[in-house]
Design an enzyme around this catalytic site. Structure first.
Site, mmCIF file in Angstrom:
data_model
loop_
_atom_site.group_PDB
_atom_site.id
_atom_site.type_symbol
_atom_site.label_atom_id
_atom_site.label_comp_id
_atom_site.label_asym_id
_atom_site.label_seq_id
_atom_site.Cartn_x
_atom_site.Cartn_y
_atom_site.Cartn_z
ATOM 1 N N CYS A 42 0.791 -1.337 -0.007
ATOM 2 C CA CYS A 42 0.147 0.018 0.111
ATOM 3 C C CYS A 42 0.736 1.161 -0.051
ATOM 4 O O CYS A 42 1.917 1.052 0.908
ATOM 5 C CB CYS A 42 -0.973 0.000 1.194
ATOM 6 N N CYS A 74 8.516 6.225 14.410
ATOM 7 C CA CYS A 74 8.158 4.922 14.315
ATOM 8 C C CYS A 74 7.079 4.984 13.041
ATOM 9 O O CYS A 74 6.300 6.078 12.904
ATOM 10 C CB CYS A 74 7.292 4.379 15.256
HETATM 11 FE FE1 SF4 Z 1 -1.135 -2.576 3.193
HETATM 12 FE FE2 SF4 Z 1 0.436 -1.982 5.343
HETATM 13 FE FE3 SF4 Z 1 -1.695 -3.343 5.857
HETATM 14 FE FE4 SF4 Z 1 0.553 -4.302 4.409
HETATM 15 S S1 SF4 Z 1 0.552 -3.667 6.511
HETATM 16 S S2 SF4 Z 1 -1.738 -4.532 3.821
HETATM 17 S S3 SF4 Z 1 1.161 -2.724 3.093
HETATM 18 S S4 SF4 Z 1 -1.489 -1.350 5.110
#
Ligand code: SF4
Ligand code: SAH
Length: 372
Positions: A115, A338
């Site tokens: 994402c 973080c």
């Molecule tokens: Fe998306 Fe981050 Fe959840 Fe992975 S951890 S699915 S990259 S929001």
């Protein structure tokens, strides 16, 4: 290296005992020692046969994870960095709210989903966590809290909202959930566990038949395919049509609810068109929406909307009959450096199925005037 005891579900432990010629009833006593009493030395399991004490001591590793760092926020949120046997670390966060203490648990080291707003995504997927490493985040932190803060510090709820996509690590998360829920051990009720997913459609379909009935939070973030694809590349493959078809397969009993998480990003998904799309996609009677103002991190390409804009969006959804909340920021003073978990800490306002709406401080003035 010995296998970890914490990889075993109750049923697997029973089968193992039978296979090794011990009484399968010993499983109840052993789960009681380990998960209820917190005794990790098999030689101290006094009501278990000497032979099985010997067996577990020789064959299984009962060590906990190492807490390599912890930080306490002014609001009581505590962040932990825990280290696993191969040296990898993940974050877990204990968040007190009202009469609860919620532990936010990681499911993977890094994440493959990619994402574009997420700090964990920048790491890529390093590896899945084992069942034991998921279970041990709970056990290690519960034990740490008991020894460091006091016996009254009991974790009551779990959210799979730490690093990683829990449904990408399906089998291990399923087994860990079975361990969390087993009444001979931790006995966490299904309503006390919430799994958050980015929308891995085949795994959601599988979940409908093959996962303990926990609460589900779906990271929606946009009700428009083009915008969602820009934020979450997974939407290219599993778009909104496919996603909602899969969601409808989940039998929604009284105890299993879906919360839709909606990140608010300036100029991306916070316009009137987005309000219209969102209220058109979701059913106001069956959905609970959790708005998450975007958490900026160094190098992030998006911006958090103004408080005014956030309130406007909330107001629009409430006007359309939705149960809608905004996540308050928790632990911000310990999270400065973080990325991902900085945002995870805010996730306290999950609907517990009882309370109608949780009012964060910035929303309180507006909400108090509404008949909620
Ligand atoms: Fe998306 Fe981050 Fe959840 Fe992975 S951890 S699915 S990259 S929001
Ligand atoms: N992978 C799962 C669970 C872990 S992420 C999922 O995506 O649902 C948990 C939540 O944190 C998701 O809703 C995700 O969208 C949100 N999140 C990620 N980065 C964020 C950020 N920078 N600001 C606010 N929330 C964020």
């Amino acid at each position: 290296m010995k296998p970890s005891f914490f990889d075993l579900t109750y049923d697997e432990l029973k089968t193992l005992l039978k296979e090794k010629g011990f009484s399968p009833f010993g499983a109840t006593q052993i789960f009681d020692w380990v998960y209820k009493k917190g005794v990790y030395d098999p030689f101290k399991w006094t009501n278990v046969s000497k032979a099985s004490q010997q067996y577990f001591s020789e064959t299984y590793d009962l060590s906990l994870l190492k807490v390599v760092w912890n930080g306490l926020s002014k609001d009581g949120t505590r962040k932990f960095l825990v280290k696993m046997s191969d040296g990898q670390t993940v974050e877990s966060v204990a968040i007190p709210a009202r009469d609860r203490l919620t532990l936010c648990i990681s499911s993977q080291v890094g994440c493959a989903v990619g994402c574009t707003f997420c700090h964990t995504a920048t790491q890529g997927l390093k590896r899945h966590l084992k069942t034991s490493e998921v279970v041990l985040q709970f056990v290690t932190i519960q034990n740490w809290l008991k020894e460091t803060v006091g016996v009254e510090e009991k974790i009551t709820n779990i959210v799979y909202m730490g690093q990683g996509e829990p449904l990408h690590n399906f089998e291990n998360m399923k087994k860990a959930t079975l361990v969390f829920m087993n009444e001979k051990g931790l006995g966490l009720g299904q309503r006390r566990i919430t799994l958050s997913t980015s929308g891995l459609v085949p795994a959601i379909e599988k979940m409908a038949q093959d996962f303990p009935p926990v609460n589900i939070a779906l990271s929606l973030h946009s009700a428009r395919n083009d915008v969602r694809t820009e934020l979450m590349p997974i939407n290219k493959v599993y778009d909104l049509e496919r996603l909602f078809k899969a969601i409808k397969m989940i039998p929604l009993k009284a105890h299993r609810r879906i919360t839709y998480e909606y990140l608010l990003i300036e100029g991306m998904n916070d316009s009137m068109d987005d309000v219209i799309a969102l209220s058109g996609l979701l059913n106001s009677k069956e959905s609970k929406i959790n708005l998450i103002p975007f958490n900026e991190f160094p190098g992030s390409k998006y911006k958090r909307p103004s408080e005014q804009k956030i309130m406007w969006f909330l107001d629009q959804m409430i006007k359309r009959g939705f149960t809608c909340t905004i996540r308050t920021t928790k632990g911000s003073d310990i999270l400065a450096a973080c990325g991902q978990l900085k945002s995870e800490f805010e996730k306290l306002n999950l609907w517990d199925g009882n309370s109608q709406v949780i009012i964060p401080s910035i929303a309180s003035t507006v909400l108090q005037n509404q008949a909620l």
